[in-house]
Scaffold this motif. Structure first.
Motif, mmCIF file in Angstrom:
data_model
loop_
_atom_site.group_PDB
_atom_site.id
_atom_site.type_symbol
_atom_site.label_atom_id
_atom_site.label_comp_id
_atom_site.label_asym_id
_atom_site.label_seq_id
_atom_site.Cartn_x
_atom_site.Cartn_y
_atom_site.Cartn_z
ATOM 1 N N THR A 1 0.712 -0.967 0.051
ATOM 2 C CA THR A 1 0.308 -0.124 0.096
ATOM 3 C C THR A 1 -0.050 1.434 -0.267
ATOM 4 O OG1 THR A 1 -0.264 -0.538 2.281
ATOM 5 C CG2 THR A 1 -1.900 -1.108 1.074
ATOM 6 N N PHE A 2 2.299 1.392 0.729
ATOM 7 C CA PHE A 2 2.456 2.418 1.329
ATOM 8 C C PHE A 2 3.838 2.422 0.362
ATOM 9 C CE2 PHE A 2 -1.015 3.099 4.650
ATOM 10 C CZ PHE A 2 -1.313 3.727 3.989
ATOM 11 N N PHE A 3 4.897 1.324 0.797
ATOM 12 C CA PHE A 3 6.030 1.492 0.401
ATOM 13 C C PHE A 3 6.198 1.489 -0.785
ATOM 14 C CE2 PHE A 3 9.860 -1.326 -1.542
ATOM 15 C CZ PHE A 3 10.721 -0.393 -0.572
ATOM 16 N N PRO A 4 5.493 1.696 -1.779
ATOM 17 C CA PRO A 4 6.169 1.503 -3.155
ATOM 18 C C PRO A 4 6.002 2.534 -4.014
ATOM 19 C CG PRO A 4 4.411 -0.292 -3.640
ATOM 20 C CD PRO A 4 4.573 -0.332 -2.102
ATOM 21 N N GLY A 5 5.164 4.041 -3.355
ATOM 22 C CA GLY A 5 4.448 4.971 -3.138
ATOM 23 C C GLY A 5 6.315 6.216 -2.824
#
Length: 533
Positions: A376-380
């Motif tokens: 959810t957050f890590f890629p961005g």
């Protein structure tokens, strides 16, 4: 969310006096500078993480927590150049020590705040202290080190600053969970005491003998009042857009800022010499900075609310969520600076903001879903960190190389102030856009879920909508209704978060387009910076 150094934090060293002592004194100068600047980096790294906790503790709305950030940023951005000039004239150690003492006193007041208004006022005083402390920390190094040892000293300062930036959000989150949000301010007190003891006992005093003429107090007053009125009107628009209480301060702010420009043009010793902006590359670099750091300031204001209030992260987990970004900036920035030195800054300054825009877009697309941090957050966050890492060092090179070498320190100070002003304005503008989207989404979702939400529950939400995702669902309601209301609130904030991230992505694309059209492919001759070929 975290302490990200502005593009020219390493470049705010103004005209340096000859070193006053030898290597022993240099070690004390470096230690005092690192400790002093660490207070500002720790503070910047933990306050955003604490916003959900202090919102709950003090019963604050989104406009109130916007001011917790804006009050500090306003005085730091507006008075940063004046703080550097004061040090040159009155003594760098004296002004640095005054900044440390004022920052510490304001930190204690923040920790003791009985209500949100007190906290906002204390944060404003903290910003004044930071405006004396931040330029002074590097000015001490510039004045206290021999020229051949100055570069390595700034490198060590930068390394410790990066380490502080990485540790601060996690440390702050742990303090919030283990004790209280108040401790994120009180932790500054022992740091300040040690810094003052070293500075007063061991750091030699220095001044710039070439610094003459009256300080630009009228310019400082105009820019502070203008930015303050403008931000006040924008934040007030969250609740009363288009009314006299919002339009009047916005108009006054614009008029005062226009007066600031006129005053700088006429001043014999201006705070911001407008002649710097005659260089197209310098103007382009500052416009790029405005776009890029506005995107970051607005996005990172909303991110902890999404992590903590919607996804249920603890404060320490929310702080740790940004570690990949810090790590990438630490690891990739030296490489990006080398690329800019060999091939010019234009290409990395186009590519970096576009990669950052992709990071914001990934956050918009993925962060609203349910899943692990890694999906959810890590890629961005990682993509955003890579984009900023590609951008920051070339941006520093560009700003410093766009003007004659003798004015590089002043140019970097102006760029530093622009970056901080960008964050200040972004918190206000993104807050306005976010509040509008949240209200519309909340109404639409309540209408769609009318069968499970009673009129009494609707009244509860209506009275708290200015708290966005921080709306508290009364435990007295039936369980099914509480679940429905939580879903409505979280869904509405998810829409708000997506809008904010897409706005940030648009600003980052604007930064890349600015680089493509306004940044010279090579540093100009005579700038004192390396040229490829």
């Amino acid at each position: 969310m975290t302490a990200i150094r502005t593009p020219c934090d390493e470049g705010v060293v103004r005209g340096a006096a000859p070193p006053a002592a030898g290597r022993a004194a240099e070690r004390w100068v470096l230690l005092a500078s690192i400790l002093g600047s660490s207070m500002a980096f720790v503070d910047a790294g933990v306050v955003n993480v604490a916003l959900p906790a202090l919102q709950r503790s003090l019963g604050a709305g989104v406009g109130d927590v916007q001011w917790v950030i804006a009050a500090y940023s306003l005085f730091l951005a507006a008075l940063l150049l004046l703080g550097g000039a004061l040090g040159d004239r009155l003594g760098r150690k004296r002004v640095f020590a005054a900044g440390v003492a004022l920052f510490a006193a304001a930190s204690a007041a923040c920790g003791l705040a009985p209500g949100i208004r007190w906290l906002i006022a204390a944060r404003a005083v903290q910003g004044v202290g930071a405006a004396l402390l931040v330029p002074g920390s590097l000015a001490l190094i510039g004045a206290g080190f021999a020229p051949e040892r100055r570069g390595p000293a700034i490198g060590r300062w930068s390394a410790w600053s990066a380490a502080t930036s990485g540790i601060a959000p996690v440390l702050g989150g742990w303090l919030i969970e283990a004790a209280s949000w108040r401790w994120i301010f009180w932790i500054n007190l022992p740091l300040a005491a040690l810094t003052l003891a070293i500075a007063l006992a061991r750091v030699p005093e220095s001044r710039d003998p070439a610094a003459r003429g009256a300080l630009d107090w009228p310019g400082a007053a105009l820019v502070t009042a203008g930015l303050g009125a403008l931000v006040y009107g924008l934040i007030a628009s969250d609740r009363a857009a288009g009314t006299a209480p919002t339009l009047v301060p916005i108009g006054v702010g614009v008029a005062l800022l226009a007066g600031f420009v006129a005053a700088e043009r006429a001043a014999s010793n201006p705070l911001v010499p407008l002649s710097l902006f005659r260089a197209r590359t310098f103007s382009g670099a500052n416009l790029l900075t405005l776009f890029l750091y506005a995107a970051m300031g607005g996005a990172l204001f909303f991110l902890p609310f999404m992590l903590i209030q919607v996804h249920g992260y603890g404060a320490a987990e929310a702080g740790g969520a940004m570690v990949p970004m810090i790590a990438l900036m630490f690891l990739v920035s030296p490489w990006a600076g080398g690329v800019a030195g060999r091939h010019g800054a234009r290409r990395p300054l186009v590519a970096g903001p576009l990669v950052a825009a992709a990071g914001y877009a990934l956050l918009a697309a993925l962060a609203g879903g349910r899943g692990s941090y890694w999906t959810t957050f890590f890629p961005g966050i990682a993509t955003l960190g890579l984009g900023m890492a590609i951008s920051v060092a070339p941006l520093t090179t560009t700003v410093m190389g766009a003007v004659p070498a003798a004015r590089a320190g002043l140019a970097s100070g102006v760029n530093n102030a622009v970056a901080r002003t960008a964050g200040l304005l972004a918190v206000a503008v993104f807050g306005l856009a976010g509040a509008d989207r949240f209200g519309a989404a909340l109404d639409r979702r309540l209408a769609a879920d009318a069968g499970r939400v009673s009129p009494a529950a609707r009244a509860v939400l209506a009275g708290q909508r200015d708290r966005l995702a921080g709306i508290e669902i009364p435990p007295s309601l039936p369980e099914g209704e509480r679940v429905a209301l939580r879903g409505v609130v979280d869904g509405a904030f998810g829409e708000t978060f997506r809008l904010v991230m897409l706005l940030a992505a648009g600003l980052a694309v604007g930064a890349g387009a600015t680089a493509a059209t306004m940044i010279a492919p090579r540093p100009p001759r005579g700038s004192g910076l390396p040229r490829a070929g």
